[in-house]
Design an enzyme around this catalytic site. Structure first.
Site, mmCIF file in Angstrom:
data_model
loop_
_atom_site.group_PDB
_atom_site.id
_atom_site.type_symbol
_atom_site.label_atom_id
_atom_site.label_comp_id
_atom_site.label_asym_id
_atom_site.label_seq_id
_atom_site.Cartn_x
_atom_site.Cartn_y
_atom_site.Cartn_z
ATOM 1 N N ASP A 146 11.805 -8.236 -18.853
ATOM 2 C CA ASP A 146 10.787 -7.869 -17.878
ATOM 3 C C ASP A 146 11.445 -7.735 -16.512
ATOM 4 O O ASP A 146 12.538 -8.259 -16.283
ATOM 5 C CB ASP A 146 9.676 -8.925 -17.830
ATOM 6 C CG ASP A 146 8.345 -8.343 -17.332
ATOM 7 O OD1 ASP A 146 8.339 -7.179 -16.893
ATOM 8 O OD2 ASP A 146 7.327 -9.058 -17.397
ATOM 9 N N ASP A 147 10.767 -7.020 -15.604
ATOM 10 C CA ASP A 147 11.361 -6.825 -14.276
ATOM 11 C C ASP A 147 11.405 -8.124 -13.487
ATOM 12 O O ASP A 147 12.332 -8.370 -12.724
ATOM 13 C CB ASP A 147 10.586 -5.758 -13.491
ATOM 14 C CG ASP A 147 9.100 -6.042 -13.465
ATOM 15 O OD1 ASP A 147 8.668 -6.905 -12.682
ATOM 16 O OD2 ASP A 147 8.360 -5.392 -14.229
ATOM 17 N N GLY A 206 -1.109 1.057 -4.986
ATOM 18 C CA GLY A 206 -2.408 0.483 -4.648
ATOM 19 C C GLY A 206 -3.511 1.106 -5.473
ATOM 20 O O GLY A 206 -3.647 2.323 -5.492
ATOM 21 N N CYS A 208 0.846 -1.186 0.000
ATOM 22 C CA CYS A 208 0.000 0.000 0.000
ATOM 23 C C CYS A 208 0.883 1.237 0.000
ATOM 24 O O CYS A 208 2.105 1.157 0.143
ATOM 25 C CB CYS A 208 -0.920 0.025 1.223
ATOM 26 S SG CYS A 208 -1.998 -1.423 1.367
ATOM 27 N N ASN A 224 1.038 -0.019 5.930
ATOM 28 C CA ASN A 224 1.553 -0.685 4.736
ATOM 29 C C ASN A 224 2.370 -1.879 5.187
ATOM 30 O O ASN A 224 3.297 -1.739 5.985
ATOM 31 C CB ASN A 224 2.433 0.278 3.929
ATOM 32 C CG ASN A 224 3.168 -0.432 2.803
ATOM 33 O OD1 ASN A 224 2.676 -1.401 2.236
ATOM 34 N ND2 ASN A 224 4.365 0.041 2.483
ATOM 35 N N GLY A 225 2.035 -3.057 4.700
ATOM 36 C CA GLY A 225 2.787 -4.249 5.068
ATOM 37 C C GLY A 225 1.878 -5.397 5.449
ATOM 38 O O GLY A 225 0.704 -5.438 5.077
ATOM 39 N N TYR A 262 10.446 -3.750 -8.715
ATOM 40 C CA TYR A 262 9.141 -3.525 -9.335
ATOM 41 C C TYR A 262 8.318 -2.401 -8.719
ATOM 42 O O TYR A 262 7.830 -1.517 -9.423
ATOM 43 C CB TYR A 262 8.311 -4.824 -9.281
ATOM 44 C CG TYR A 262 6.894 -4.673 -9.792
ATOM 45 C CD1 TYR A 262 6.637 -4.640 -11.157
ATOM 46 C CD2 TYR A 262 5.826 -4.551 -8.918
ATOM 47 C CE1 TYR A 262 5.338 -4.486 -11.638
ATOM 48 C CE2 TYR A 262 4.529 -4.405 -9.382
ATOM 49 C CZ TYR A 262 4.288 -4.371 -10.744
ATOM 50 O OH TYR A 262 3.014 -4.214 -11.200
#
Length: 595
Positions: free
Chosen positions: A381-382, A31, A2, A105-106, A271
């Site tokens: 790609d990442d 998010g 988030c 967040n987490g 990312y």
């Protein structure tokens, strides 16, 4: 994963909400499921607006004008377990003690243990399946222990120190105490990012006498600091708590550094974070350039070993562009933009539902035959997570006429669950789990798959800040820095959060049928809404909530009032409830208005 933000303005006549809204739009990549803002105005009254949807959909001029006050916190939610429940939109609120608003967040790894403690010992009711509400109530319970009519900074530090001893996992949190100030803290291992910045307050009426005369902001990424005109951005240290009031800034490290290795999540650099952000002293952009350099060396080695050649390097937009360009330059091979992105489709990785992600890949990207026809292409790609996106992209390249398709990943094979807030819950959904690189290539229908090595990935980040001795690389090596993660826990997590479990739980729930509200236009514009004066929707036969996961499956699949249509899991419409429920429109806040 988030995005969180807290803002305190020195000038009390200014409104914090417009800048919080702007900051959340800069964190939208963290998010896309829901967004919310709560502000604190005169006499400690809270004002809120939150709902499912993107920031631009949840807030407009009218809703922001109703969010009074010079301090507030905001949140954008990424559904770790696929929930779209309106009740789990943050920030969360609890009225006792002192009035606390909280955003997180987490992810915690001992949520069930804490729930039992809150029920049996603290006698606090948890109304959602979100571990964010669990953290809020642990914090509130620790403050309650003081028994004081008014608390001070020392009491808050003590409450957070006790919380860090109780909660295990990766988390960053911001909180706001009514009429007091804003608070931020970071888990002892520093897994999730959080920073603080300041600026000199605009002069004028309303600045507190004897105060610091500055505006302060906590944010998940430094890009918010740059855009809002803040300076002196610095990372909140692992185990550190910071309290900011109108008069003072207090900060303290609350855990013993020797007991907790500092290990930020390396996947932030791969990312999640924006390339123009700086996390823990490392430029995300520069780290991705270094990933491209290291990847070029590995590509060259493997191509020579297998006798392969490539004609062109093509990135998967957008995250891998920086690394792909650097890789192409080092290999001396042309770089081309072969995929054109539809910018009106969200990030597919954080979309809930495997089939929804698959469908949206082709809606999001279009392959230009001009760059593929008759060529051997290296697609960069990442990362390769579930293989959903990669398989579709490779097929698109073949449909556009590619002769050979080689897939290169800036990250090593992802073989293990993430337990700290990223939606990689089920090992069996990860394409590299239990497979060799050759078997992954067969699974995603590539001619060859080339992965970055883990030592090279770590060096790509650490070279810009040698003080970072360790990273959380658990998705690559299965080593969880917090401890407490064993096979039994992973099986429990997979049962709760796998795609199949989510779909079964959603199908098995009795639908909630809201009775339409009979609000008049005049009542919707009232500045004060309460459960006693506001007609409440009646909820029929609600199913009991699932416990243990951060975001539980949505009990209904409908079109939201905002017109959001996500096919499989669409946003739950905003509606009032007949009690003080987290996430409802009337949770005891002074202004519970929601669009």
């Amino acid at each position: 994963m988030c995005g969180i933000l807290a803002l305190l303005l020195a000038q009390q006549s200014q409104a914090a909400a417009p800048e919080i809204n702007e900051g959340l739009s800069l964190l939208q990549h963290r998010g896309q499921d829901a967004a919310g803002i709560v502000t604190c105005g005169n006499k400690g009254r809270f004002y809120q607006c939150k709902a499912n949807g993107m920031v631009r959909d949840v807030f407009d001029v009218n809703s922001l004008a109703r969010l009074q006050g010079s301090m507030g916190i905001g949140h954008v939610r990424y559904p770790t377990a696929g929930s779209s429940a309106h009740a789990e939109a943050q920030p969360f609120y609890v009225n006792s003690p002192y009035g606390i608003v909280f955003a997180h967040n987490g992810n915690l790894i001992n949520t069930e243990e804490l729930r039992k403690f809150l029920d049996a010992d603290a006698h606090r009711h948890i109304n959602t399946d979100s571990d964010s509400e669990v953290l809020l109530n642990i914090f509130a319970n620790n403050l309650q222990k003081t028994g004081k009519f008014r608390i001070n900074e020392e009491d808050i530090f003590t409450a957070i120190r006790d919380l860090m001893a109780q909660a295990k996992g990766g988390y960053t949190c911001v909180a706001m105490l009514a009429g007091f100030g804003i608070i931020a803290f970071r888990d002892p291992n520093g897994i999730r990012p959080l920073g603080m910045c300041s600026r000199v307050a605009a002069g004028g009426e309303g600045v507190s006498e004897g105060g610091h005369g500055k505006d302060y902001c906590f944010t998940s990424e430094s890009v918010v600091s740059d855009a809002l005109g803040f300076e002196n951005f610095e990372d909140v240290k692992p185990g550190e708590a910071i309290i900011i009031t109108k008069q003072a800034v207090s900060r303290r490290i609350l855990t013993a550094e020797a007991s907790y290795p500092f290990a930020p999540d390396i996947f932030e650099y791969v990312y999640f974070a924006r390339p123009d952000s700086v996390l823990d002293g490392v430029s995300v952009y520069r780290s991705r350039m270094a990933m491209g350099d290291k990847l070029a060396d590995e590509v060259k080695r493997q191509l020579e070993a297998k006798g392969e050649t490539i004609d062109v390097v093509i990135p998967v937009p957008d995250t891998s562009r920086v690394a792909a360009l650097q890789c192409a330059q080092k290999l001396g091979i042309p770089y081309r933009e072969g995929f054109i992105k539809n910018r009106y489709v969200g990030r597919t990785f954080i979309m809930p539902g495997q089939s929804l992600r698959r469908k949206n890949v082709r809606r999001k990207l279009n392959a230009m035959a001009l760059e593929f026809s008759g060529k051997s292409v290296l697609i960069v790609d990442d990362s390769i997570v579930r293989g959903t996106t990669s398989k579709e992209i490779i097929q698109m390249a073949r449909d556009a006429g590619a002769r050979r398709v080689i897939m290169a990943s800036c990250a090593p094979p992802i073989r293990y669950s993430n337990v700290y807030g990223i939606d990689m819950p089920n090992r069996h959904e990860l394409v590299a789990h239990g497979r060799s690189e050759e078997e992954v290539a067969t699974e995603i229908q590539a001619d060859l798959v080339i992965y970055q090595t883990l030592p090279d990935l770590i060096d790509s980040v650490r070279q810009f800040n040698p003080a970072l001795k360790q990273f959380d690389c658990s998705v690559f090596n299965g080593q969880y820095v917090t401890g407490g993660v064993d096979t039994q826990y992973l099986l429990h997590l997979e049962n709760l959060r796998s795609e199949n479990a989510k779909l079964k739980a959603q199908a098995g729930k009795i639908p909630v049928v809201p009775v339409p509200r009979s609000d008049s236009p005049s009542s919707s514009s009232s500045p004060s809404l309460s459960s006693s004066s506001q007609p409440a929707s009646t909820l029929r036969a609600p199913a009991p909530p699932q416990q243990g996961n951060k975001d539980a499956p949505n009990p209904q699949s409908t079109l939201s009032a905002r017109g959001t249509n996500q096919e499989e899991e669409e946003g739950q419409a905003s509606m009032s409830c007949s009690g003080p429920m987290n996430g409802a429109d009337d949770i005891g806040l002074y202004n519970g208005w929601s669009r």
